[in-house]
Design a protein around this motif. Structure first.
Motif, PDB file in Angstrom:
ATOM      1  N   LEU A 119       1.479  -1.144   0.130  1.00  0.00           N
ATOM      2  CA  LEU A 119      -0.650   0.208   0.405  1.00  0.00           C
ATOM      3  C   LEU A 119       0.824   1.469  -0.296  1.00  0.00           C
ATOM      4  O   LEU A 119       0.745   2.783  -0.195  1.00  0.00           O
ATOM      5  CB  LEU A 119      -1.147   0.137   1.022  1.00  0.00           C
ATOM      6  N   ARG A 120       2.256   1.525   0.084  1.00  0.00           N
ATOM      7  CA  ARG A 120       3.176   2.109  -0.200  1.00  0.00           C
ATOM      8  C   ARG A 120       3.160   2.895  -1.518  1.00  0.00           C
ATOM      9  O   ARG A 120       4.205   4.055  -2.164  1.00  0.00           O
ATOM     10  CB  ARG A 120       4.462   1.890   0.755  1.00  0.00           C
ATOM     11  N   GLU A 121       2.944   2.177  -2.685  1.00  0.00           N
ATOM     12  CA  GLU A 121       3.326   2.077  -3.692  1.00  0.00           C
ATOM     13  C   GLU A 121       2.219   2.826  -4.212  1.00  0.00           C
ATOM     14  O   GLU A 121       1.012   2.488  -3.426  1.00  0.00           O
ATOM     15  CB  GLU A 121       3.485   1.140  -4.417  1.00  0.00           C
ATOM     16  N   GLU A 122       2.516   3.486  -5.533  1.00  0.00           N
ATOM     17  CA  GLU A 122       1.925   4.275  -6.354  1.00  0.00           C
ATOM     18  C   GLU A 122       1.024   2.932  -7.074  1.00  0.00           C
ATOM     19  O   GLU A 122       1.540   1.629  -7.698  1.00  0.00           O
ATOM     20  CB  GLU A 122       2.184   4.947  -7.168  1.00  0.00           C
ATOM     21  N   MET A 123      -0.500   2.907  -7.189  1.00  0.00           N
ATOM     22  CA  MET A 123      -1.116   2.083  -7.926  1.00  0.00           C
ATOM     23  C   MET A 123      -2.949   2.788  -8.200  1.00  0.00           C
ATOM     24  O   MET A 123      -3.305   3.988  -7.877  1.00  0.00           O
ATOM     25  CB  MET A 123      -1.947   1.299  -6.847  1.00  0.00           C
ATOM     26  N   PRO A 124      -3.595   2.763  -9.330  1.00  0.00           N
ATOM     27  CA  PRO A 124      -4.782   2.868  -9.677  1.00  0.00           C
ATOM     28  C   PRO A 124      -5.176   3.025  -8.111  1.00  0.00           C
ATOM     29  O   PRO A 124      -5.728   1.735  -7.884  1.00  0.00           O
ATOM     30  CB  PRO A 124      -5.770   2.337 -10.413  1.00  0.00           C
ATOM     31  N   GLY A 125      -6.566   3.598  -8.426  1.00  0.00           N
ATOM     32  CA  GLY A 125      -7.401   3.832  -6.828  1.00  0.00           C
ATOM     33  C   GLY A 125      -8.137   2.497  -6.839  1.00  0.00           C
ATOM     34  O   GLY A 125      -8.263   2.282  -5.852  1.00  0.00           O
ATOM     35  N   ASP A 126      -9.351   2.169  -7.818  1.00  0.00           N
ATOM     36  CA  ASP A 126     -10.072   0.311  -8.001  1.00  0.00           C
ATOM     37  C   ASP A 126      -9.059   0.128  -7.199  1.00  0.00           C
ATOM     38  O   ASP A 126      -9.322  -0.745  -6.178  1.00  0.00           O
ATOM     39  CB  ASP A 126     -11.034   0.052  -9.023  1.00  0.00           C
ATOM     40  N   LEU A 127      -7.733  -0.147  -7.412  1.00  0.00           N
ATOM     41  CA  LEU A 127      -7.082  -1.609  -6.768  1.00  0.00           C
ATOM     42  C   LEU A 127      -6.395  -1.247  -5.644  1.00  0.00           C
ATOM     43  O   LEU A 127      -5.841  -1.978  -4.483  1.00  0.00           O
ATOM     44  CB  LEU A 127      -5.844  -1.763  -7.909  1.00  0.00           C
ATOM     45  N   ARG A 128      -6.099   0.483  -4.994  1.00  0.00           N
ATOM     46  CA  ARG A 128      -5.876   0.679  -3.872  1.00  0.00           C
ATOM     47  C   ARG A 128      -6.702   0.409  -3.083  1.00  0.00           C
ATOM     48  O   ARG A 128      -6.827  -0.384  -1.706  1.00  0.00           O
ATOM     49  CB  ARG A 128      -5.678   2.093  -4.098  1.00  0.00           C
ATOM     50  N   ALA A 129      -8.242   0.715  -3.772  1.00  0.00           N
ATOM     51  CA  ALA A 129      -9.335  -0.092  -2.311  1.00  0.00           C
ATOM     52  C   ALA A 129      -9.809  -1.154  -2.484  1.00  0.00           C
ATOM     53  O   ALA A 129     -10.032  -1.485  -1.097  1.00  0.00           O
ATOM     54  CB  ALA A 129     -10.732   0.636  -3.433  1.00  0.00           C
ATOM     55  N   LEU A 130      -8.959  -2.301  -3.259  1.00  0.00           N
ATOM     56  CA  LEU A 130      -9.126  -3.607  -3.392  1.00  0.00           C
ATOM     57  C   LEU A 130      -8.463  -3.811  -2.206  1.00  0.00           C
ATOM     58  O   LEU A 130      -7.938  -4.578  -0.792  1.00  0.00           O
ATOM     59  CB  LEU A 130      -9.078  -3.917  -4.693  1.00  0.00           C
ATOM     60  N   LEU A 131      -6.919  -3.795  -2.238  1.00  0.00           N
ATOM     61  CA  LEU A 131      -6.179  -4.105  -1.244  1.00  0.00           C
ATOM     62  C   LEU A 131      -6.558  -3.604  -0.008  1.00  0.00           C
ATOM     63  O   LEU A 131      -5.440  -4.092   1.515  1.00  0.00           O
ATOM     64  CB  LEU A 131      -4.410  -3.520  -1.580  1.00  0.00           C
ATOM     65  N   ASP A 132      -7.283  -2.369   0.278  1.00  0.00           N
ATOM     66  CA  ASP A 132      -6.783  -1.792   1.416  1.00  0.00           C
ATOM     67  C   ASP A 132      -8.419  -2.312   2.121  1.00  0.00           C
ATOM     68  O   ASP A 132      -8.146  -2.940   3.398  1.00  0.00           O
ATOM     69  CB  ASP A 132      -7.519  -0.415   1.242  1.00  0.00           C
ATOM     70  N   GLN A 133      -9.148  -2.756   1.437  1.00  0.00           N
ATOM     71  CA  GLN A 133     -10.223  -4.261   1.860  1.00  0.00           C
ATOM     72  C   GLN A 133      -9.474  -5.582   2.131  1.00  0.00           C
ATOM     73  O   GLN A 133      -9.634  -6.003   3.439  1.00  0.00           O
ATOM     74  CB  GLN A 133     -11.002  -4.157   0.845  1.00  0.00           C
ATOM     75  N   GLN A 134      -8.394  -5.391   1.441  1.00  0.00           N
ATOM     76  CA  GLN A 134      -7.622  -7.177   2.673  1.00  0.00           C
ATOM     77  C   GLN A 134      -7.130  -6.573   3.115  1.00  0.00           C
ATOM     78  O   GLN A 134      -6.571  -7.489   3.934  1.00  0.00           O
ATOM     79  CB  GLN A 134      -7.183  -7.459   0.351  1.00  0.00           C
TER      80      GLN A 134
END
Length: 153
Positions: A113-128
């Motif tokens: 989650l410290r990496e730059e990534m698309p918002g939808d992917l960030r949302a998924l990883l935040d949830q996980q």
């Protein structure tokens, strides 16, 4: 972040999630409390769902999903088996090792989650990540209860 780096990051999370599923199954086999066995089985299924979701994301970004866990995860599961064999399937020993595995998963998600990534992917990883933290916190709570002789509830 380009697709190649995204695929690499996601594959690392697949490895740690697969390690989690396998680790929870090992803990389920080694625990001697039915409530813990059920909890570990449920968590293994949750980790497997994370693997399926992450694998779909890898394919979406043009990669091939990782199909195995890590060597470190396999070594950790062997250690759990050995430690519990030496302690006659002591639930505390199982929970201590399970907590270590979950702590590693939390760190893996924090690093991703410290990496730059698309918002939808960030949302998924935040949830996980939130699910991984809940797993870790619950296992730590169960471990602490076991240290004080309280049965899992």
């Amino acid at each position: 972040m380009d697709n190649e780096r995204i695929v690499s990051m996601l594959n690392s999370l697949i490895e740690i999630s697969r390690d989690g599923a396998n680790g929870f199954r090992t803990c389920m086999d080694d625990a001697d409390d039915e409530v813990l066995k059920t909890y570990f089985q449920n968590r293994a299924q949750s980790c497997e769902e994370a693997v399926r979701t992450l694998s779909a994301e890898v394919r979406r970004y043009g990669g091939n999903p990782e199909t195995s866990g890590s060597a470190a995860g396999a070594l950790h599961r062997t250690w759990v088996d050995l430690k519990t064999a030496m302690t006659s399937q002591d639930n505390l020993a199982v929970l201590e090792e399970c907590e270590r595995g979950e702590a590693a998963a939390v760190v893996a998600y924090e690093n991703a989650l410290r990496e730059e990534m698309p918002g939808d992917l960030r949302a998924l990883l935040d949830q996980q990540y939130e699910g991984t933290k809940r797993n870790h916190d619950r296992v730590r709570q169960l471990r602490d209860q076991a240290r004080h002789g309280v049965k899992a509830i």
